[in-house]
Design an enzyme around this catalytic site. Structure first.
Site, PDB file in Angstrom:
ATOM      1  N   SER A 166     -31.139 -19.029   8.703  1.00  0.00           N
ATOM      2  CA  SER A 166     -30.113 -18.815   8.985  1.00  0.00           C
ATOM      3  C   SER A 166     -29.143 -18.495   7.731  1.00  0.00           C
ATOM      4  O   SER A 166     -29.485 -19.634   6.847  1.00  0.00           O
ATOM      5  CB  SER A 166     -29.387 -20.039  10.197  1.00  0.00           C
ATOM      6  OG  SER A 166     -27.974 -20.148  10.345  1.00  0.00           O
ATOM      7  N   TYR A 209     -27.765 -29.470  11.370  1.00  0.00           N
ATOM      8  CA  TYR A 209     -27.782 -27.940  11.539  1.00  0.00           C
ATOM      9  C   TYR A 209     -28.864 -27.084  10.610  1.00  0.00           C
ATOM     10  O   TYR A 209     -29.468 -26.014  10.052  1.00  0.00           O
ATOM     11  CB  TYR A 209     -27.166 -27.318  12.321  1.00  0.00           C
ATOM     12  CG  TYR A 209     -27.488 -25.917  12.698  1.00  0.00           C
ATOM     13  CD1 TYR A 209     -28.473 -25.259  13.202  1.00  0.00           C
ATOM     14  CD2 TYR A 209     -27.166 -24.167  11.962  1.00  0.00           C
ATOM     15  CE1 TYR A 209     -29.304 -23.931  14.108  1.00  0.00           C
ATOM     16  CE2 TYR A 209     -28.094 -23.051  12.088  1.00  0.00           C
ATOM     17  CZ  TYR A 209     -28.570 -22.278  13.307  1.00  0.00           C
ATOM     18  OH  TYR A 209     -29.051 -21.567  13.375  1.00  0.00           O
TER      19      TYR A 209
END
Lengths: 284, 280
Positions: free
Chosen positions: B159, B172
């Site tokens: 990401s 995350y």
């Protein structure tokens, strides 16, 4: 998502690509690969020697061969002799190509030279010619192309050829390594400045590529300093030791596939990225 | 015309919907057969943000791949359960003959808390799915890839949060950074086998993971019921290119490139598909 291309097959069908250093090696390979996928080409090359470079550079005959190969694919190509150090001459060649082909979408700033020497021993000419061609030449290429890309309002893709040497230290090439790092700074700046026009800017970072730049005694001797006239086979293990994948170098076609990907709409949201094509050189 | 991954088999986790389904369809369009797994149920800690994929979603992925005349073996499997995941992959390989491409895509997003306030359960679930699940995926696939002796391409979905700090999402961001460390290790360990390992690093992708009111509210804390349109304006400010998010297919095109022989010498690379998010 390929709605911008009216008709025609190919991943860059209907586009026009401007490529510097297009007479042979990676530049010719980019021209042919993009033409295979439907692009027309504006090709420039110095077609001459540079004083500090000790291996033979491309010739007019080489550029003519690039023209032949692109035309054999039924694509159009406008080729001109131009020096990336000479902004006015480079701009004129590009403007002429755009006038004839009608548009500009893709820019491959590929022209580059190689020479070597310890940083403390490089002479002024060797340093300056390197910076002028491998860094200022890239800026000139972008500078000449950007007004066309902005004016078209269709966005565009600029691909700067940097090098795997930006990923870790490398002795003997201070000027080359400096220029190739400089390209990354230029790429990041351009990517931000041009994003609002949907013009993407990325750089490629190859490990050694099997071209005339490598395939000469001068370069091979850097990898086999113990031999006076090393052959490609003599140098192969030393090249391979630099990469993680079990290959000594990559082929021009491997770089061209990355150029094609970045040039195409498949990469429409990829910008500001330094993309290694380096067989793991950078992580080793 | 032969496709760009013609005759290859791709193992995709989190394949029931979103990016995973898009990868399955894009690779199938270019000639690959698919081994698809998904947990296909809710995870408790995620339910308050968005619903999990369902078996019906996984069935839809099967339908879309089969509509392209490619084969697909789909199974319900949780990447946290190594044995179950391995059994699903082994069964797929037994049926399709080999595996060449691995897309470690399954992931969850839990957010909204400062790092020191994240609940133990929330932290553990994200690390288990997004990090340990990726390791499990690679661990199950690597013996097949090495055994075949024909190289391979492993693509881990990281990401922009793997490249840049992101507040209110420590678990995350940590998991997405960690898979880059795993990728770099795997790339070196597997290079002698010509197995390549890379990550894709997307900005926001137009899937349910971000298209839910809880996520929109994170970006628009002052609005009681923010809309997709209001969220788009804020999302757009995070990117350099003038777009709020990218489509699953944009990530799939990067996966396809890395999976194909066009990228045969690309390994150990983080590839942003991020509209300039990390640059900005």
């Amino acid at each position: 998502m390929a709605g911008r291309v009216a008709g025609g097959a190919g991943r860059v069908a209907g586009r026009v690509a401007f490529i510097t250093g297009a007479a042979r090696g990676q530049g010719r390979s980019h021209a042919v690969r993009l033409a295979e996928e439907g692009a027309d080409i504006i090709a420039v090359d110095l077609c001459g020697q540079v004083a500090s470079v000790r291996y033979p550079l491309a010739t007019s005959a080489d550029l003519a061969e690039t023209v032949r190969q692109v035309e054999a694919l039924d694509r159009r190509i406008i080729a001109a002799q131009a020096d990336v150090r000479d902004y006015a001459g480079l701009k004129q060649a590009l403007d002429e190509g755009v006038a004839q082909l009608g548009r500009l979408d893709i820019v491959s700033a590929n022209a580059g030279i190689l020479s070597h020497g310890l940083a403390a021993e490089l002479d002024e000419t060797t340093w300056q010619e390197m910076i002028d061609i491998n860094l200022t030449g890239v800026w000139h290429t972008a500078k000449a192309a950007i007004p066309h890309l902005i004016a078209s309002g269709r966005g565009g893709s600029i691909i700067l050829t940097s090098s795997g040497v930006t990923l870790k230290g490398t002795p003997n090439f201070a000027h080359y390594v400096s220029a190739k790092h400089g390209i990354v700074g230029l790429m990041r700046t351009l990517a931000l400045e041009l994003a609002r026009h949907s013009i993407r800017v990325n750089s490629l970072h190859p490990t050694s590529v099997f071209t005339g730049m490598l395939r000469n005694e001068e370069t091979l001797r850097l990898f086999r300093p113990d031999l006076r006239s090393p052959t490609v086979d003599d140098a192969r293990p030393a090249f391979q030791a630099t990469n993680a994948l079990p290959v000594p170098w990559v082929e021009p076609a491997d770089i061209s596939d990355a150029v094609l990907f970045l040039a195409s709409d498949e990469a429409r949201y990829i910008t500001g990225v330094p993309l290694p094509v380096d067989a793991g050189f950078g992580i080793k | 015309m032969a496709g760009r991954v013609q005759g290859k088999v791709a193992f995709i986790t989190g394949a029931a919907r979103g990016q995973g389904r898009s990868h399955a369809v894009r690779l199938a369009e270019e000639g690959a057969d698919i081994i698809a797994v998904d947990i296909a149920e809710d995870i408790d800690s995620v339910r308050r943000f968005y619903p999990g994929a369902t078996e019906a979603d996984l069935d839809e992925t099967v339908k879309e791949v089969e509509a392209l005349d490619r084969r697909i073996v789909a199974a319900k499997a949780d990447v946290r359960d190594y044995d179950g995941l391995k059994a699903a992959l082994d069964d797929g390989v037994a049926q399709l003959g080999h595996v060449d491409i691995v897309s470690a895509n399954a992931a969850i997003w839990i957010f909204g808390d400062l790092a020191h306030e994240v609940a133990e359960r929330d932290w553990q679930d994200v690390i288990d799915v997004n990090l340990t699940g990726v390791w499990h995926t690679a661990k199950a696939a690597i013996p097949h890839l090495i055994g075949q002796g024909t190289g391979g391409s492993i693509i881990i979905t990281s990401s922009t949060a793997g490249l840049k700090g992101t507040p209110y999402s420590a678990q995350y961001t940590t998991s997405k950074h960690a898979v880059i460390g795993l990728m770099r290790t795997l790339a070196l360990e597997l290079a002698p086998h010509s197995i390549r390992v890379n990550t894709v690093n997307p900005t926001g992708v137009d899937t349910i993971m971000i298209q839910n009111e809880t996520t929109w509210k994170l970006f628009l804390p002052d609005i009681e019921h923010p809309t997709r349109e209001q969220a788009a304006e804020v999302f757009a400010t995070t990117n350099a290119l003038p777009v709020p998010w990218v489509e699953p297919r944009d990530v799939s095109n990067a996966v396809l490139f890395l999976a194909s022989d066009e990228a045969r010498y690309i390994t150990g690379v983080t590839l942003p598909v991020d509209a300039g998010y990390t640059l900005k």
